[in-house]
Scaffold this active site. Sequence first.
Site, PDB file in Angstrom:
ATOM      1  N   ASN A   5     -20.551  50.488  61.824  1.00  0.00           N
ATOM      2  CA  ASN A   5     -20.746  51.558  62.807  1.00  0.00           C
ATOM      3  C   ASN A   5     -20.388  52.883  62.128  1.00  0.00           C
ATOM      4  O   ASN A   5     -19.227  53.157  61.882  1.00  0.00           O
ATOM      5  CB  ASN A   5     -19.817  51.293  64.015  1.00  0.00           C
ATOM      6  N   TRP A   6     -21.428  53.657  61.823  1.00  0.00           N
ATOM      7  CA  TRP A   6     -21.186  54.921  61.091  1.00  0.00           C
ATOM      8  C   TRP A   6     -20.620  56.010  61.995  1.00  0.00           C
ATOM      9  O   TRP A   6     -20.241  57.061  61.532  1.00  0.00           O
ATOM     10  CB  TRP A   6     -22.475  55.412  60.455  1.00  0.00           C
ATOM     11  N   LYS A   7     -20.649  55.805  63.306  1.00  0.00           N
ATOM     12  CA  LYS A   7     -20.214  56.833  64.274  1.00  0.00           C
ATOM     13  C   LYS A   7     -20.944  58.154  63.965  1.00  0.00           C
ATOM     14  O   LYS A   7     -22.103  58.112  63.576  1.00  0.00           O
ATOM     15  CB  LYS A   7     -18.696  56.974  64.233  1.00  0.00           C
ATOM     16  N   GLY A  28      -9.737  52.838  64.019  1.00  0.00           N
ATOM     17  CA  GLY A  28      -9.517  54.046  63.206  1.00  0.00           C
ATOM     18  C   GLY A  28      -8.053  54.375  62.986  1.00  0.00           C
ATOM     19  O   GLY A  28      -7.719  55.484  62.572  1.00  0.00           O
ATOM     20  N   GLU A  60     -15.117  54.483  72.101  1.00  0.00           N
ATOM     21  CA  GLU A  60     -15.237  55.952  72.117  1.00  0.00           C
ATOM     22  C   GLU A  60     -16.148  56.412  73.265  1.00  0.00           C
ATOM     23  O   GLU A  60     -15.949  57.488  73.819  1.00  0.00           O
ATOM     24  CB  GLU A  60     -15.731  56.443  70.744  1.00  0.00           C
ATOM     25  N   GLU A  94     -12.736  44.854  70.342  1.00  0.00           N
ATOM     26  CA  GLU A  94     -12.182  45.957  69.560  1.00  0.00           C
ATOM     27  C   GLU A  94     -10.990  46.547  70.306  1.00  0.00           C
ATOM     28  O   GLU A  94     -11.174  47.399  71.196  1.00  0.00           O
ATOM     29  CB  GLU A  94     -13.237  47.047  69.367  1.00  0.00           C
ATOM     30  N   GLY A 154     -15.958  50.299  61.241  1.00  0.00           N
ATOM     31  CA  GLY A 154     -16.203  51.738  61.306  1.00  0.00           C
ATOM     32  C   GLY A 154     -15.963  52.365  59.943  1.00  0.00           C
ATOM     33  O   GLY A 154     -16.796  52.268  59.031  1.00  0.00           O
ATOM     34  N   GLY A 155     -14.788  52.977  59.773  1.00  0.00           N
ATOM     35  CA  GLY A 155     -14.455  53.728  58.552  1.00  0.00           C
ATOM     36  C   GLY A 155     -14.823  53.027  57.256  1.00  0.00           C
ATOM     37  O   GLY A 155     -15.457  53.629  56.373  1.00  0.00           O
ATOM     38  N   SER A 197     -10.111  48.678  62.340  1.00  0.00           N
ATOM     39  CA  SER A 197      -9.455  48.836  61.035  1.00  0.00           C
ATOM     40  C   SER A 197      -9.684  47.668  60.076  1.00  0.00           C
ATOM     41  O   SER A 197      -8.795  47.333  59.289  1.00  0.00           O
ATOM     42  CB  SER A 197      -7.956  49.097  61.220  1.00  0.00           C
ATOM     43  N   HIS A 230     -18.867  50.998  73.510  1.00  0.00           N
ATOM     44  CA  HIS A 230     -17.881  51.219  72.437  1.00  0.00           C
ATOM     45  C   HIS A 230     -16.710  52.010  73.019  1.00  0.00           C
ATOM     46  O   HIS A 230     -16.901  52.848  73.896  1.00  0.00           O
ATOM     47  CB  HIS A 230     -18.524  51.989  71.282  1.00  0.00           C
TER      48      HIS A 230
HETATM   49  P1  PGA Z   1     -12.693  51.277  62.456  1.00  0.00           P
HETATM   50  O1  PGA Z   1     -13.728  51.400  63.668  1.00  0.00           O
HETATM   51  O2  PGA Z   1     -13.154  50.133  61.587  1.00  0.00           O
HETATM   52  O3  PGA Z   1     -12.764  52.594  61.744  1.00  0.00           O
HETATM   53  O4  PGA Z   1     -11.350  51.007  63.055  1.00  0.00           O
HETATM   54  C1  PGA Z   1     -14.259  50.265  64.290  1.00  0.00           C
HETATM   55  C2  PGA Z   1     -15.202  50.666  65.392  1.00  0.00           C
HETATM   56  O5  PGA Z   1     -14.950  51.675  66.079  1.00  0.00           O
HETATM   57  O6  PGA Z   1     -16.224  50.002  65.644  1.00  0.00           O
END
Ligand code: PGA
Length: 253
Positions: free
Chosen positions: A8-10, A170, A96, A164, A230-231, A209, A94
């Site tokens: 997930n590149w956000k 993050g 966010e 999640e 994500g990251g 993470s 998600h």
């Molecule tokens: P993260 O994000 O790996 O940076 O914790 C995961 C996500 O939001 O899908």
Amino acid sequence: MEFICAGNWKMNKGPADAAAYLKSLKEMAQGDELSHVVLFPPAYCAPAVAEGTKGTAIRWGSQNSFPAPNGAATGENSPTAFKDMGAMVGLVGHSERRHIFGEPDEAIAKKVQFLQSVGVTPLLCVGETMDDRRWSRTSEVILRQIRIGLTAADPNLPLWIAYEPVWAIGTGEVATPLQVEEVHSILRNYLLEWSAAASATTPILYGGSVKSDNVQSLASLSHVSGFLIGGASLDPKEFLSILRLAREARGNR
Ligand code: PGA
């Protein structure tokens, strides 16, 4: 159950970065590795991702979608337009979207239903906050999110789930294997009751993470069918090494 490694590149990367990323991912990948890869780029990278994944086994999709093919919905993404471009999956709910944009479970349910109805697989995300966990509300919150999220879903159409925990996204703080196994079995049991057939084919991913130095202990858990990253997915080399370590821990399944 197929193993999925989703990135997930956000709101990161532009079209040129997306093209460069795919070029190096394709150069570095071996054998059938790309068949496990799913990418969620920002909407404006979709044409570059559609182009860069052509002729490969990489699947990709939207980070958010509006439950209608078109209309007065400024700033939103049409699932049918995404599908026309080659998207096969769509993130829904998600954390966010839930926490920054205040998306309620009911709106999430409509998105799940609409994506399925147009032939796009919804990846429904659920997860508790740190407060929920401290107050022992984890299973209550997770069960509410999956129950309402699936109210209008069709158990005969493809569906993916991701657990999640909000406190792990993050933050560098990853859930322990025990915490992951506990929630994944709650989700699996819910799915079993909802539909045995759906449960047999619905992967449950973990996200929060995930990195190459913590993926192995989670990948070997029986209820974990993959990861939503994500990251650490932003660098194709790290992303691929997560995929390789996870597959190794699973005995190359
Ligand atoms: P993260 O994000 O790996 O940076 O914790 C995961 C996500 O939001 O899908």
